[in-house]
Design a protein around this motif. Structure first.
Motif, PDB file in Angstrom:
ATOM      1  N   ARG A  29      46.453  27.584  40.917  1.00 34.35           N
ATOM      2  CA  ARG A  29      47.868  27.489  40.559  1.00 34.35           C
ATOM      3  C   ARG A  29      48.210  28.333  39.331  1.00 34.35           C
ATOM      4  N   VAL A  30      47.201  28.704  38.542  1.00 40.30           N
ATOM      5  CA  VAL A  30      47.490  29.398  37.278  1.00 40.30           C
ATOM      6  C   VAL A  30      46.864  30.794  37.162  1.00 40.30           C
ATOM      7  N   ALA A  31      45.872  31.108  37.989  1.00 44.37           N
ATOM      8  CA  ALA A  31      45.182  32.390  37.877  1.00 44.37           C
ATOM      9  C   ALA A  31      45.595  33.361  38.982  1.00 44.37           C
ATOM     10  N   LYS A  32      45.366  34.647  38.755  1.00 40.07           N
ATOM     11  CA  LYS A  32      45.686  35.662  39.762  1.00 40.07           C
ATOM     12  C   LYS A  32      44.828  35.461  41.005  1.00 40.07           C
ATOM     13  N   GLU A  33      43.531  35.238  40.797  1.00 39.87           N
ATOM     14  CA  GLU A  33      42.590  35.030  41.909  1.00 39.87           C
ATOM     15  C   GLU A  33      41.478  34.119  41.427  1.00 39.87           C
ATOM     16  N   VAL A  34      41.043  33.213  42.285  1.00 41.68           N
ATOM     17  CA  VAL A  34      39.953  32.299  41.939  1.00 41.68           C
ATOM     18  C   VAL A  34      38.820  32.474  42.955  1.00 41.68           C
ATOM     19  N   LEU A  35      37.638  32.766  42.444  1.00 42.31           N
ATOM     20  CA  LEU A  35      36.434  32.886  43.256  1.00 42.31           C
ATOM     21  C   LEU A  35      35.568  31.664  42.980  1.00 42.31           C
ATOM     22  N   GLN A  36      34.645  31.356  43.883  1.00 44.10           N
ATOM     23  CA  GLN A  36      33.785  30.202  43.641  1.00 44.10           C
ATOM     24  C   GLN A  36      32.375  30.445  44.158  1.00 44.10           C
ATOM     25  N   ALA A  37      31.434  29.726  43.544  1.00 46.45           N
ATOM     26  CA  ALA A  37      30.032  29.806  43.950  1.00 46.45           C
ATOM     27  C   ALA A  37      29.389  28.452  43.669  1.00 46.45           C
TER      28      ALA A  37
END
Length: 228
Positions: A29-37
């Motif tokens: 909701r707040v970042a340009k793009e969210v990646l996860q691992a």
């Protein structure tokens, strides 16, 4: 300050699915793009492919823990901001965090307040302020970190309300900003009159490139970002 995250990519590393899912849902909701691992080895692969601006990682994870993962990434990337999260306040880890120039050491449980605090610190430490630049023309850009328009390197002076208005459009430049949002941000107490918003936009348009600010009839305003 958290609106500034809309210019950055965040990688969240956590082996507990529910914890990771909850954090990622908020970050999206707040970042340009969210990646996860889900572990350190997967995180290194994601980092290589996407080069995120900020990494938030748990310490205790299978295959490769957060400290060893951070050590590897820091050896190859001096700019990425790394935030460590753990359930234990361990002196050895704290010392290692300092050695690796990590942004913050968050003790679990991770609350929104703790996360925002660490992310704000990350933004302050990022030296490349050009990440905040939104091009308005071949020579002009708005820097959302400094809240200043530069044209050919020269600062364009803005009034307080012009700054509030332009900053609101800049942070939501991918969509139309509704009249209600503008009123809430600038005229929250006295209310927004048609004369007030028209006067504000008329003055600002004299300071920004032509056709930069578009009025969407009956809806609101949109900022057009320049692209070649």
């Amino acid at each position: 300050m958290k609106d500034m995250l809309k210019n950055f990519t965040v990688l969240y590393v956590e082996d507990e699915d529910m914890v990771r899912k909850s954090a990622v849902e908020y970050l999206e909701r707040v970042a340009k793009e969210v990646l996860q691992a889900k572990d350190g080895k997967e995180a290194i692969k994601v980092w290589r492919e996407h080069k995120p601006d900020i990494i938030i990682t748990d310490i205790s994870m299978p295959r490769l823990n957060g400290i060893d993962m951070a050590s590897y990434i820091r050896a190859h990337d001096k700019d990425v901001q790394i935030i460590i999260a753990t359930a234990h306040s361990d002196t050895e880890y704290l010392l290692k965090a300092v050695e690796l120039q990590l942004v913050k050491y968050i003790i679990k449980p991770i609350t929104k307040e703790k996360l925002i605090g660490a992310l704000e610190k990350s933004i302050e430490l990022i030296e490349d302020k050009s990440k905040f630049n939104l091009p308005l023309s071949p020579t002009a850009q708005y820097n959302a970190y400094e809240k200043i328009i530069y044209d050919d390197g020269k600062e364009i002076k803005l009034t307080k309300n012009e700054t509030l208005f332009l900053d609101l459009l800049a942070h939501h430049h991918t969509r139309v900003v509704k009249y209600e949002e503008i009123e809430s941000s600038i005229w929250a107490y006295e209310g927004m009159s048609q004369d007030a918003i028209r006067s504000l936009v008329r003055g600002l348009r004299k300071k920004v490139p032509q056709d930069c600010i578009e009025n969407i009839s009956g809806s609101g305003y949109k900022l057009h970002i320049y692209s070649e």
